[in-house]
Design an enzyme around this catalytic site. Structure first.
Site: not given
Ligand code: NAP
Length: 278
Positions: A71, A108
């Site tokens: 992205k 998004d």
């Molecule tokens: P990302 O950039 O990898 O960010 C992951 C986030 O989760 C970070 O804030 C990370 O914290 C946190 N995290 C991961 N493991 C953790 C743990 N064990 N304890 C506490 N915090 C934790 O991913 P993203 O793209 O932002 O996506 C985040 C979520 O949203 C995913 O589940 C994704 O599938 C979902 N999503 C859904 C949609 C939709 O259309 N519904 C769209 C986009 C994303 P740290 O910074 O501390 O690592």
């Protein structure tokens, strides 16, 4: 001799891509609207992304969605960038312009807000503080959409505090950062609560947040949509909060690309949800 009719083509690029639900969304809309087009999942590595984006227009593609891990990279490769993609700092919807140039957008935030508007009709971004858990790519889109929708206060907590501080610096004083261990306090008086971490997803740890301070009139939503009812949503439901699952965000973020590439406006409805969940 009559010109050959062009078959409308679009797709999604990511790595891995097999898990993507986007082909189901597009197939449902193409079938429903009687469009003889195709939407193709494409596994492309980072080193090949630029070549893929430069050559797809020559193959007849109108555009592509871009997903993890491309992205941010896709935004950097674009010739033109929408304001919202620039603010979010990444692209998920690429349209090939008539001259083959790459136009990058990010839908998004639109998908996030539309999901809340449609599924919690009384929800308003400006009703009171928003509390967001997480500071990754999805949280950026959520923060940008709250600011654009008129929120006055956006509270943010992330396991790695420095990432939340960086978003505070970028998005400005409306963003207030809380320590991860202070999440309970962050929810006090919040009108919208958003899980933008991957916690609660199938195979990941559960999101454990004390909801004692949460008011019943708060709307709680989770970006995670597998499972549909995450432990956070189940907990919020049990104390009487309105909850909205994350599947709708995925469905609504796909609509602008479909409209641009296939020329018709799709609808997000129960039949689409069923088709995607099947
Ligand atoms: P990302 O950039 O990898 O960010 C992951 C986030 O989760 C970070 O804030 C990370 O914290 C946190 N995290 C991961 N493991 C953790 C743990 N064990 N304890 C506490 N915090 C934790 O991913 P993203 O793209 O932002 O996506 C985040 C979520 O949203 C995913 O589940 C994704 O599938 C979902 N999503 C859904 C949609 C939709 O259309 N519904 C769209 C986009 C994303 P740290 O910074 O501390 O690592």
């Amino acid at each position: 001799m009559s010109a050959l009719k062009r078959i409308p083509l679009a797709g999604v690029i990511g790595s891995p891509i097999a898990h993507s639900k986007s082909p189901r969304i597009f197939k449902h809309w193409l079938t429903k609207l009687g469009i003889p087009g195709y939407y193709i999942p494409m596994e492309v590595s980072s080193v090949d992304l630029e070549d893929a984006l430069r050559h797809l227009p020559q193959l007849g593609f109108s555009g592509v969605n871009v997903t993890i891990p491309h992205k941010e990279h896709a935004l950097g490769l674009a010739d033109q960038v929408s304001d919202r993609a620039a603010v979010i700092g990444s692209a998920n919807t690429i349209t090939f312009l008539a001259d083959g140039k790459i136009y990058a957008d990010n839908t998004d935030g639109y998908g996030f807000v539309e999901n809340l508007k449609q599924n919690a009709p009384t929800w308003k971004a400006g009703a009171g503080p928003a509390a967001i858990l997480g500071a990754g790519g999805a949280a950026r889109a959520v923060i940008a959409s709250f600011i654009e929708s008129g929120a006055a206060e956006i509270r943010l907590a992330n396991r790695t505090r420095s990432r939340a501080d960086a978003l505070r610096r970028e998005f400005g004083i409306k963003v207030k950062v809380f320590d991860w261990v202070q999440v309970g306090n962050m929810l006090d008086g919040a009108k919208t609560v958003v899980n933008a971490t991957s916690l609660g997803m199938v195979g990941k740890s559960e999101m454990r947040v004390p909801l004692d301070g949460l008011s019943k009139d708060a709307v709680v939503t989770d970006l995670v949509y597998a499972p549909l009812e995450t432990p956070l949503l189940a907990h919020a439901n049990s104390i009487g909060c309105e909850t909205v699952d994350g599947l709708g965000m995925l469905l609504y973020q796909a609509a602008p690309g479909f409209e641009r590439w296939f020329g018709m406006t799709p609808t997000v409805d129960d039949a689409l949800r069923t088709a995607v969940l099947r």
